[in-house]
Write a protein that holds these residues in place. Structure first.
Motif, PDB file in Angstrom:
ATOM      1  N   HIS A 110       0.817  -1.220   0.000  1.00  0.00           N
ATOM      2  CA  HIS A 110       0.000   0.000   0.000  1.00  0.00           C
ATOM      3  C   HIS A 110       0.851   1.270   0.000  1.00  0.00           C
ATOM      4  O   HIS A 110       0.410   2.303  -0.501  1.00  0.00           O
ATOM      5  CB  HIS A 110      -0.940   0.000   1.206  1.00  0.00           C
ATOM      6  CG  HIS A 110      -2.086  -0.934   1.073  1.00  0.00           C
ATOM      7  ND1 HIS A 110      -1.950  -2.304   1.250  1.00  0.00           N
ATOM      8  CD2 HIS A 110      -3.393  -0.718   0.761  1.00  0.00           C
ATOM      9  CE1 HIS A 110      -3.128  -2.883   1.065  1.00  0.00           C
ATOM     10  NE2 HIS A 110      -4.026  -1.951   0.767  1.00  0.00           N
ATOM     11  N   ALA A 111       2.041   1.206   0.579  1.00  0.00           N
ATOM     12  CA  ALA A 111       3.012   2.309   0.534  1.00  0.00           C
ATOM     13  C   ALA A 111       2.511   3.587   1.189  1.00  0.00           C
ATOM     14  O   ALA A 111       2.991   4.669   0.898  1.00  0.00           O
ATOM     15  CB  ALA A 111       3.423   2.604  -0.914  1.00  0.00           C
ATOM     16  N   THR A 112       1.534   3.477   2.069  1.00  0.00           N
ATOM     17  CA  THR A 112       1.051   4.644   2.808  1.00  0.00           C
ATOM     18  C   THR A 112       0.436   4.172   4.110  1.00  0.00           C
ATOM     19  O   THR A 112      -0.251   3.135   4.151  1.00  0.00           O
ATOM     20  CB  THR A 112       0.019   5.436   1.989  1.00  0.00           C
ATOM     21  OG1 THR A 112      -0.493   6.496   2.794  1.00  0.00           O
ATOM     22  CG2 THR A 112      -1.104   4.554   1.499  1.00  0.00           C
ATOM     23  N   LEU A 113       0.659   4.939   5.161  1.00  0.00           N
ATOM     24  CA  LEU A 113       0.113   4.556   6.463  1.00  0.00           C
ATOM     25  C   LEU A 113      -1.398   4.739   6.512  1.00  0.00           C
ATOM     26  O   LEU A 113      -2.104   3.958   7.145  1.00  0.00           O
ATOM     27  CB  LEU A 113       0.769   5.393   7.565  1.00  0.00           C
ATOM     28  CG  LEU A 113       2.267   5.177   7.796  1.00  0.00           C
ATOM     29  CD1 LEU A 113       2.765   6.078   8.901  1.00  0.00           C
ATOM     30  CD2 LEU A 113       2.558   3.725   8.135  1.00  0.00           C
ATOM     31  N   THR A 114      -1.881   5.762   5.840  1.00  0.00           N
ATOM     32  CA  THR A 114      -3.322   6.001   5.834  1.00  0.00           C
ATOM     33  C   THR A 114      -4.061   4.867   5.141  1.00  0.00           C
ATOM     34  O   THR A 114      -5.166   4.486   5.546  1.00  0.00           O
ATOM     35  CB  THR A 114      -3.634   7.332   5.148  1.00  0.00           C
ATOM     36  OG1 THR A 114      -2.873   8.379   5.769  1.00  0.00           O
ATOM     37  CG2 THR A 114      -5.108   7.663   5.239  1.00  0.00           C
ATOM     38  N   HIS A 132       0.274   2.053  14.312  1.00  0.00           N
ATOM     39  CA  HIS A 132      -0.534   2.875  15.209  1.00  0.00           C
ATOM     40  C   HIS A 132       0.324   3.919  15.916  1.00  0.00           C
ATOM     41  O   HIS A 132      -0.120   5.065  16.106  1.00  0.00           O
ATOM     42  CB  HIS A 132      -1.231   1.981  16.234  1.00  0.00           C
ATOM     43  CG  HIS A 132      -2.560   1.476  15.777  1.00  0.00           C
ATOM     44  ND1 HIS A 132      -3.756   1.948  16.266  1.00  0.00           N
ATOM     45  CD2 HIS A 132      -2.889   0.547  14.836  1.00  0.00           C
ATOM     46  CE1 HIS A 132      -4.759   1.336  15.674  1.00  0.00           C
ATOM     47  NE2 HIS A 132      -4.261   0.463  14.803  1.00  0.00           N
ATOM     48  N   ALA A 133       1.531   3.532  16.314  1.00  0.00           N
ATOM     49  CA  ALA A 133       2.422   4.487  16.978  1.00  0.00           C
ATOM     50  C   ALA A 133       2.794   5.634  16.036  1.00  0.00           C
ATOM     51  O   ALA A 133       2.814   6.806  16.441  1.00  0.00           O
ATOM     52  CB  ALA A 133       3.678   3.770  17.468  1.00  0.00           C
ATOM     53  N   ALA A 134       3.085   5.315  14.774  1.00  0.00           N
ATOM     54  CA  ALA A 134       3.448   6.347  13.809  1.00  0.00           C
ATOM     55  C   ALA A 134       2.272   7.277  13.520  1.00  0.00           C
ATOM     56  O   ALA A 134       2.423   8.512  13.465  1.00  0.00           O
ATOM     57  CB  ALA A 134       3.950   5.701  12.523  1.00  0.00           C
ATOM     58  N   SER A 156      10.784   7.307  15.348  1.00  0.00           N
ATOM     59  CA  SER A 156      11.905   6.366  15.366  1.00  0.00           C
ATOM     60  C   SER A 156      12.209   5.889  16.782  1.00  0.00           C
ATOM     61  O   SER A 156      12.498   4.706  17.009  1.00  0.00           O
ATOM     62  CB  SER A 156      13.142   7.025  14.744  1.00  0.00           C
ATOM     63  OG  SER A 156      14.255   6.155  14.803  1.00  0.00           O
ATOM     64  N   SER A 157      12.128   6.797  17.754  1.00  0.00           N
ATOM     65  CA  SER A 157      12.375   6.420  19.138  1.00  0.00           C
ATOM     66  C   SER A 157      11.326   5.448  19.646  1.00  0.00           C
ATOM     67  O   SER A 157      11.652   4.442  20.297  1.00  0.00           O
ATOM     68  CB  SER A 157      12.392   7.674  20.015  1.00  0.00           C
ATOM     69  OG  SER A 157      12.538   7.335  21.378  1.00  0.00           O
ATOM     70  N   GLU A 158      10.068   5.702  19.318  1.00  0.00           N
ATOM     71  CA  GLU A 158       9.006   4.811  19.790  1.00  0.00           C
ATOM     72  C   GLU A 158       9.059   3.458  19.088  1.00  0.00           C
ATOM     73  O   GLU A 158       8.824   2.417  19.717  1.00  0.00           O
ATOM     74  CB  GLU A 158       7.648   5.463  19.563  1.00  0.00           C
ATOM     75  CG  GLU A 158       6.508   4.707  20.220  1.00  0.00           C
ATOM     76  CD  GLU A 158       5.230   5.512  20.270  1.00  0.00           C
ATOM     77  OE1 GLU A 158       4.224   4.998  20.781  1.00  0.00           O
ATOM     78  OE2 GLU A 158       5.246   6.675  19.803  1.00  0.00           O
ATOM     79  N   LEU A 159       9.399   3.434  17.818  1.00  0.00           N
ATOM     80  CA  LEU A 159       9.512   2.164  17.102  1.00  0.00           C
ATOM     81  C   LEU A 159      10.652   1.318  17.650  1.00  0.00           C
ATOM     82  O   LEU A 159      10.554   0.083  17.712  1.00  0.00           O
ATOM     83  CB  LEU A 159       9.714   2.419  15.607  1.00  0.00           C
ATOM     84  CG  LEU A 159       8.558   3.063  14.844  1.00  0.00           C
ATOM     85  CD1 LEU A 159       8.897   3.172  13.365  1.00  0.00           C
ATOM     86  CD2 LEU A 159       7.270   2.276  15.036  1.00  0.00           C
ATOM     87  N   VAL A 260       8.194   1.189   8.229  1.00  0.00           N
ATOM     88  CA  VAL A 260       7.233   2.143   8.790  1.00  0.00           C
ATOM     89  C   VAL A 260       7.807   3.559   8.748  1.00  0.00           C
ATOM     90  O   VAL A 260       7.104   4.522   8.411  1.00  0.00           O
ATOM     91  CB  VAL A 260       6.858   1.733  10.228  1.00  0.00           C
ATOM     92  CG1 VAL A 260       5.989   2.811  10.879  1.00  0.00           C
ATOM     93  CG2 VAL A 260       6.110   0.402  10.226  1.00  0.00           C
ATOM     94  N   GLU A 261       9.089   3.710   9.058  1.00  0.00           N
ATOM     95  CA  GLU A 261       9.710   5.035   9.008  1.00  0.00           C
ATOM     96  C   GLU A 261       9.737   5.576   7.581  1.00  0.00           C
ATOM     97  O   GLU A 261       9.481   6.766   7.364  1.00  0.00           O
ATOM     98  CB  GLU A 261      11.136   4.946   9.567  1.00  0.00           C
ATOM     99  CG  GLU A 261      11.188   4.680  11.060  1.00  0.00           C
ATOM    100  CD  GLU A 261      12.612   4.629  11.568  1.00  0.00           C
ATOM    101  OE1 GLU A 261      13.528   5.013  10.808  1.00  0.00           O
ATOM    102  OE2 GLU A 261      12.835   4.217  12.721  1.00  0.00           O
ATOM    103  N   ARG A 262      10.064   4.724   6.610  1.00  0.00           N
ATOM    104  CA  ARG A 262      10.075   5.183   5.224  1.00  0.00           C
ATOM    105  C   ARG A 262       8.677   5.589   4.766  1.00  0.00           C
ATOM    106  O   ARG A 262       8.493   6.597   4.063  1.00  0.00           O
ATOM    107  CB  ARG A 262      10.627   4.089   4.314  1.00  0.00           C
ATOM    108  CG  ARG A 262      12.106   3.811   4.475  1.00  0.00           C
ATOM    109  CD  ARG A 262      12.639   3.000   3.309  1.00  0.00           C
ATOM    110  NE  ARG A 262      11.918   1.751   3.132  1.00  0.00           N
ATOM    111  CZ  ARG A 262      12.282   0.596   3.709  1.00  0.00           C
ATOM    112  NH1 ARG A 262      13.323   0.564   4.527  1.00  0.00           N
ATOM    113  NH2 ARG A 262      11.598  -0.503   3.486  1.00  0.00           N
ATOM    114  N   THR A 263       7.684   4.792   5.153  1.00  0.00           N
ATOM    115  CA  THR A 263       6.311   5.106   4.754  1.00  0.00           C
ATOM    116  C   THR A 263       5.841   6.408   5.395  1.00  0.00           C
ATOM    117  O   THR A 263       5.179   7.236   4.748  1.00  0.00           O
ATOM    118  CB  THR A 263       5.375   3.950   5.156  1.00  0.00           C
ATOM    119  OG1 THR A 263       5.892   2.718   4.641  1.00  0.00           O
ATOM    120  CG2 THR A 263       3.984   4.168   4.590  1.00  0.00           C
TER     121      THR A 263
END
Length: 295
Positions: A110-114, A132-134, A156-159, A260-263
């Motif tokens: 999907h390449a998107t968090l939304t 969810h965290a992001a 990044s810190s939370e992940l 997740v960070e890249r997305t």
């Protein structure tokens, strides 16, 4: 789980220390058929014959000193615990790896968090927790108009904490395998030394060095070392196998966090680009309106 197992082991040791007479009566009751209720007649006969043979495993156990018996049963319990932990951790590790692979592919497609927010609505799974965290951090920071560089840093810190927690959870129980693998041979050796001491005492009391007299006692003592090795060898092998599997699992966790960070970074850039486009479009539209009014 660890507390229950420790309590069970303590209760078992206390039951052994209560006295050898109770154990002898219990075995005789089982052999006679009172305990088995007539169902295991063949098993009762086999136990009776094995108990009469001093050089069989059961015969050596029944003739051993109560300390050696306690060592043998504790090592047998450790061996069973080793196999239970191995199958439980292997099953859990395979399940988590397959789920992580599946969620990773869904997010990458999907390449998107939304776009995957509805898929991970329940927040289950490692990737779901990361998504969810992001999203939660993006909403909180966007509401305050904060810079996207700070958003990336906080996410990044939370992940990284989610990744560390998943690794720590998967490693639970492996320390028991390490302890069994390192201590079981020495526990068995203690039982062997104790049994050989009793054999030498028997030699001095009987005033004979006939091998037929002292051989059963020495065999009983060596049986403790054998059971210790039976418990220790699989524990070491299983620990190495699980540790290798955990190494690959940690790499997969790092890959999921990076995805997740890249997305998130891509979503933030798309949002910034859309904001700039809308800002540029407004002056152009205003100029066009002014030109039409002048004509």
């Amino acid at each position: 789980m660890k507390t229950k197992l420790i309590r069970f082991g303590v209760v078992t040791m206390l039951a052994l220390l209560a006295g050898n007479a109770f154990a002898q009566d219990a075995v005789q009751s089982a052999v006679s058929g009172d305990f088995l209720g007539g169902v295991g007649t063949g098993l009762s006969d086999w136990l009776h014959k094995a108990g009469e043979d001093e050089l069989s495993a059961i015969g050596m156990f029944m003739a051993a000193d109560w300390v050696v018996k306690a060592v043998m049963i504790s090592l047998a319990f450790a061996s069973v615990l080793t196999w239970v932990i191995f199958f439980a951790k292997t099953t859990d590790l395979l399940w988590q790896r397959n789920r992580l692979k599946r969620d990773f592919r869904r997010l990458d497609a999907h390449a998107t968090l939304t776009g995957v927010q509805a898929m991970f609505a329940n927040g289950k799974g490692i990737v779901g927790r990361m998504v969810h965290a992001a999203l939660r951090e993006r909403e909180r920071s966007s509401a305050g108009g904060l810079d996207k560089a700070g958003i990336k840093e906080r996410v990044s810190s939370e992940l990284s904490r989610i990744e560390a927690g998943a690794s720590r959870s998967m490693m639970s129980g492996t320390g028991i395998l390490a302890n069994i693998g390192s201590t079981a041979p020495f526990v068995g050796l203690f039982g062997t030394v104790w049994g050989i001491m009793n054999s030498f005492i028997s030699i001095s009391e009987s005033n004979t060095t006939n091998l037929a007299v002292v051989a059963p006692g020495i065999a009983e003592a060596l049986l403790a070392t054998a059971i210790g090795l039976v418990a220790a060898i699989p524990a070491v092998i299983f620990y190495n196998l699980i540790a290798r599997g955990l190494g690959g699992y940690k790499v997969m966790l790092a890959d999921a966090a990076a995805l997740v960070e890249r997305t998130l970074s891509r979503d933030l850039d798309f949002a910034a680009q859309a904001s700039r486009s809308s800002t540029t479009a407004k002056p152009a539209a205003q100029m066009a309106d002014l030109a039409e009014a002048a004509e």
